[in-house]
Enzyme design. Structure first.
Site, PDB file in Angstrom:
ATOM      1  N   HIS A 176      30.202 -26.563  14.206  1.00  0.00           N
ATOM      2  CA  HIS A 176      28.934 -26.641  13.492  1.00  0.00           C
ATOM      3  C   HIS A 176      28.985 -27.813  12.516  1.00  0.00           C
ATOM      4  O   HIS A 176      30.051 -28.241  12.075  1.00  0.00           O
ATOM      5  CB  HIS A 176      28.684 -25.351  12.718  1.00  0.00           C
ATOM      6  N   CYS A 218      25.780 -30.335  14.873  1.00  0.00           N
ATOM      7  CA  CYS A 218      24.407 -30.589  14.436  1.00  0.00           C
ATOM      8  C   CYS A 218      24.398 -31.706  13.388  1.00  0.00           C
ATOM      9  O   CYS A 218      25.310 -31.797  12.561  1.00  0.00           O
ATOM     10  CB  CYS A 218      23.799 -29.331  13.834  1.00  0.00           C
TER      11      CYS A 218
END
Length: 493
Positions: A176, A218
């Site tokens: 992430h 991301c």
């Protein structure tokens, strides 16, 4: 070519020997008539071309920055990358692996001791070295390993990138992320400017010839946007630009699906794109640029950007003409593979990285019908996750209102800077604002990393730490974060 009739009456071994001799003679004739033609089929043990393989030593650092079975895909990505490099001849002693190592033996893993990264793929876990696992998977250790500084490593195997000026380094990260940050299973997160400073230090020490970095996360473009120098002999690609999500794939209920017994995503779109590309090509023929273009197309989901992302390039663009084998090695089994082909042209169903956690939890809930107590517990966990997400979103929005007023709050917090500018001017300020927020409002979690842009914009607008603290107290007073308080999770900055 005529074949003498008597040859047909010879034993099988004689006929095989004859055709083998003919193949060798054809190859020799090709070689004496100038440059060998690409159309000639080669044996796996033959040289692919005249290009020398004397490239110094290849090194690699592979990082899975998460833990938990719901994040299965990140460790699967990294294990797959390890197997690819080993097949390419990169030595195990020159590959450093960071992974929490909690999914292969997890109770929910339907194939104990096995990790797969593709629905029809092989086990990629076997043989992967456990250099840095559990609590030793930290940004501190990652930086120390990359710098080759054994004295700074805490825990783990102690293996570091002891590279020399003629060596090449490949760095791959999967997890992430958020604007300006990459996740780690142990706090704090990896902050962009800290990473760039380490790269500059590695370059100044003469510790490598060239380096290639692939980042799956991301907003991964924000790690390099506006701060990545072009003169470090480093080339970078990221799964997304500075403001996009990246995507999980091979997920339950989606196409292509994982085997039916799996309740979590097996891979990430950008990651499986580059690895499946490397496995299906002759890397002594395929260039860095060719892979970038292929991965860019596939990660966009063939220009369906609502369910895909923009793969970005940063750093030294002069390196794009180089062949990939310089970093990934060369698997002799691919000797007759083309430098590029039309493999995997179909779109893939994907899930937002941040929503993959809820997809996993929902799968657990749906498959617990025969265990009512467990089902109730899972539903409670889902409700707690959603509740904290709503709190994070609402509290950040309220802080903006308190600082800027209701008319300006949203536009200031969500403002995206012009391409080429860094996320924030003062990275120390960003860390301070994050710590103030988490002290009063609870841990950001992997979901709340998306709000890093809001904190960066608060810094860019000149808000003082004192004003930020007052706003956080007002917005989050009375909220009990419980296990999600940084006293339990650690501060992300």
């Amino acid at each position: 070519m005529a074949v003498h009739r008597s040859l047909l009456n010879k034993p099988t071994w004689c006929r095989v020997a004859f055709w083998w001799w003919m193949l060798v003679m054809v190859m020799r004739i090709q070689g004496t008539n100038g440059k060998e033609q690409d159309s000639v089929i080669k044996l796996p043990t033959q040289e692919v071309d005249a290009e020398s393989d004397e490239v110094g030593t290849r090194w690699a650092v592979l990082v899975a920055g998460s833990n938990g079975y719901g994040n299965y895909r990140h460790q699967a990505d990294v294990c797959h990358a390890y197997q690819l490099l080993i097949k390419g001849g990169v030595k195990e002693e020159n590959i450093v692996v960071f992974m929490y190592d909690d999914i292969a033996t997890h109770e929910l893993n339907p194939r104990p001791g096995v990790i797969i990264n593709n629905p029809q793929g092989p086990d990629v876990y076997a043989g992967v070295p456990k250099d840095y696992t559990g609590e030793s998977v930290t940004s501190h250790n990652f930086f120390a390993v990359l710098l080759g500084d054994k004295s700074k490593v805490k825990g783990g195997s102690g293996k570091v990138i002891n590279s020399k000026p003629e060596d090449r380094i490949f760095v791959y990260y999967s997890d992430h992320g958020g604007p300006g940050v990459l996740g780690m299973p142990n706090m704090p997160y990896l902050y962009a400017m800290d990473f760039i400073d380490v790269l500059k230090k590695k370059h100044a020490s003469g510790g490598y010839k060239e380096m290639v970095i692939y980042v799956e996360a991301c907003e991964s473009g924000s790690i390099f946007e506006g701060i990545m120098p072009k003169d470090l002999n480093i080339y970078v690609t990221t799964a997304s630009n500075a403001q996009e999500n990246s995507w999980g794939t091979y997920c339950p209920g989606m196409y292509p699906p994982p085997p039916p017994e799996y309740i979590t995503c097996l891979g990430d779109l950008y990651s499986v794109a580059w690895m499946e590309d490397s496995e299906s090509h002759n890397l002594k023929k395929e260039s860095v640029e060719q892979q970038y273009q292929s991965v860019k197309q596939r990660t966009s989901n063939f220009e369906a950007y609502a369910m895909g992302s923009h793969v970005m390039q940063y750093g030294d663009a002069n390196m794009t003409a180089e062949k990939l084998y310089l970093y990934h090695g060369f698997d002799p089994a691919t000797v007759n593979f083309p430098p590029h082909n039309g493999r995997l042209k179909s779109k893939m169903e994907v899930v937002n990285q941040r929503d993959a956690e809820l997809l996993f939890m929902w799968q657990v809930y749906q498959r617990s019908n025969h265990l009512p107590e467990k089902k109730t517990d899972i539903l409670k966990q889902i409700e707690e996750i959603v509740k904290h997400r709503k709190h994070l979103d609402g509290s950040v929005e309220l802080i903006g209102v308190l600082l800027y007023g209701p008319e300006k709050a949203s536009s200031v917090l969500r403002s995206v800077r012009t391409t080429g500018l860094p996320l924030v001017d003062d990275w120390t300020c960003l860390k301070s604002m994050v710590r103030v927020y988490e002290t009063h409002c609870g841990s950001l979690t992997q979901y709340g990393m998306k709000h890093m842009r809001a904190f960066a914009n608060i810094c860019n607008s000149g808000v003082s730490e004192t004003s930020m603290e007052k706003a956080c107290v007002a917005a989050c007073g009375g909220y009990h974060a419980g296990l999600l308080h940084p006293s339990n999770t650690g501060y992300s900055a």
